[in-house]
Motif scaffolding. Structure first.
Motif, PDB file in Angstrom:
ATOM      1  N   VAL A  19     -15.702  24.511  -4.058  1.00 12.96           N
ATOM      2  CA  VAL A  19     -14.437  25.724  -5.386  1.00 12.96           C
ATOM      3  C   VAL A  19     -14.849  26.810  -5.083  1.00 12.96           C
ATOM      4  O   VAL A  19     -16.077  27.792  -4.801  1.00 12.96           O
ATOM      5  CB  VAL A  19     -16.544  24.791  -6.097  1.00 12.96           C
ATOM      6  N   TYR A  20     -13.868  27.927  -5.849  1.00 11.31           N
ATOM      7  CA  TYR A  20     -13.998  29.358  -4.772  1.00 11.31           C
ATOM      8  C   TYR A  20     -13.654  29.764  -6.488  1.00 11.31           C
ATOM      9  O   TYR A  20     -12.023  29.003  -6.904  1.00 11.31           O
ATOM     10  CB  TYR A  20     -13.201  29.553  -3.582  1.00 11.31           C
ATOM     11  N   LYS A  55     -17.552  28.813 -11.263  1.00 13.40           N
ATOM     12  CA  LYS A  55     -17.565  27.889 -10.184  1.00 13.40           C
ATOM     13  C   LYS A  55     -19.146  27.157 -10.449  1.00 13.40           C
ATOM     14  O   LYS A  55     -18.957  25.765 -10.310  1.00 13.40           O
ATOM     15  CB  LYS A  55     -17.689  28.367  -8.838  1.00 13.40           C
ATOM     16  N   TYR A  86     -18.296  24.520 -13.800  1.00 13.62           N
ATOM     17  CA  TYR A  86     -17.716  23.538 -12.887  1.00 13.62           C
ATOM     18  C   TYR A  86     -17.843  21.992 -11.589  1.00 13.62           C
ATOM     19  O   TYR A  86     -17.979  21.258 -11.953  1.00 13.62           O
ATOM     20  CB  TYR A  86     -16.430  24.288 -11.846  1.00 13.62           C
ATOM     21  N   ILE A  93     -20.019  26.060  -2.681  1.00 12.29           N
ATOM     22  CA  ILE A  93     -19.993  26.742  -3.838  1.00 12.29           C
ATOM     23  C   ILE A  93     -19.638  28.343  -3.330  1.00 12.29           C
ATOM     24  O   ILE A  93     -20.467  28.803  -2.252  1.00 12.29           O
ATOM     25  CB  ILE A  93     -20.873  27.458  -4.725  1.00 12.29           C
ATOM     26  N   ILE A 133     -11.432  28.142  -9.665  1.00 17.54           N
ATOM     27  CA  ILE A 133     -11.302  28.559 -10.209  1.00 17.54           C
ATOM     28  C   ILE A 133     -10.837  29.957 -10.958  1.00 17.54           C
ATOM     29  O   ILE A 133     -11.894  31.212 -10.491  1.00 17.54           O
ATOM     30  CB  ILE A 133     -12.894  28.679 -10.710  1.00 17.54           C
TER      31      ILE A 133
END
Ligand code: ZN
Ligand code: ZN
Length: 247
Positions: free
Chosen positions: A114-115, A122, A125, A186, A209
């Motif tokens: 997740v970047y 992030k 999310y 992350i 994101i």
């Protein structure tokens, strides 16, 4: 237009236009502490703001959408039969958090990177999409775990010990070692080459994101934690990310 499945329907233009109209009609105007005005989308279940636009869910209720009723526009495209939901509440409405693991929508041993820029949401999310039994690799939290400093305070001298910890975790994820369900990594990962390489090394799916620089700087102003007290430092992180981002 006739759709044979819900999946086809959600990809169609009629739905896209209807969705945009619903979001536009239900926007809430808010006066910020600094007097400026912003528009928010609010989850009609938990009443929280939905900050990332791709997280806005339109849920069909009271009549749930099925392959059998999808062509009935008094059900599928009726404003009185939809509610705006955040990811979390939408999953809850569809009961995606319960039942045996095989019935869950998240794949077993799925790995997600997740970047996005600092302050883009992030962690939020991941919190909304993860389940107990998943693992999360987050540098900020690794620093906190071994330094006992406030979250986001990252003593520079600990850098190599933290990198070592992260690499051990990434090695375990790569070999799917350990009894975890899904793994969430992350990070900023602004550089496309490094990002794609990590994803292929780990067999991971990339989740971007999206947020623009103004959004991130705005959230920094109101985040109410360590980052706000070190605004200059974090403004620089945000600027650096956008300078280095390659799609
Ligand atoms: Zn909600
Ligand atoms: Zn729904």
């Amino acid at each position: 237009m006739n759709y044979s499945t819900i999946k086809q329907f959600f990809r169609g233009l009629e739905w896209q236009l209807f969705r945009q109209q619903i979001i536009f009609d239900r926007m809430v105007t808010v006066v910020n502490p600094d007097g400026s005005i912003s528009k928010h989308i609010v989850c009609e279940y938990c009443k929280k703001n939905i900050v990332v636009s791709r997280h806005i869910q339109i849920h069909h209720t009271p009549i749930e959408l099925t392959d059998d009723n999808v062509n009935d526009v008094t059900i599928s495209l009726n404003p009185d039969n939809v509610k705006i939901a955040c990811l979390h509440c939408h999953n809850k409405e569809h009961d995606r958090f319960s039942g045996p693991a095989t019935k869950r929508h998240v794949k077993n041993k799925g790995v997600y990177i997740v970047y996005g820029p600092p302050m883009c949401g992030k962690t939020t999310y991941v919190k909304e999409n993860m389940q107990p039994g998943d693992i999360v690799v987050d540098m900020d939290r690794l620093y906190q775990a071994v330094s006992l400093q406030p979250l986001y305070d990252k003593p520079d001298n600990l850098k190599y010990i933290i990198f070592g910890l992260r690499n051990t975790l990434l090695d375990n994820i790569k070999t799917r070692y350990g009894n975890w369900n899904s793994a969430w990594i992350i990070g900023g990962y602004a550089d496309k080459y490094a990002r794609d390489k990590l994803a292929s090394d780990l067999g991971a799916e990339l989740v971007y994101i999206e947020a623009d620089k103004e959004d991130c700087l705005y959230r920094l102003n109101y985040c109410n934690d360590y980052r706000q007290e070190h605004k200059d430092e974090w403004t620089e992180y945000i600027n650096n990310w956008f300078d280095n981002f390659t799609k």
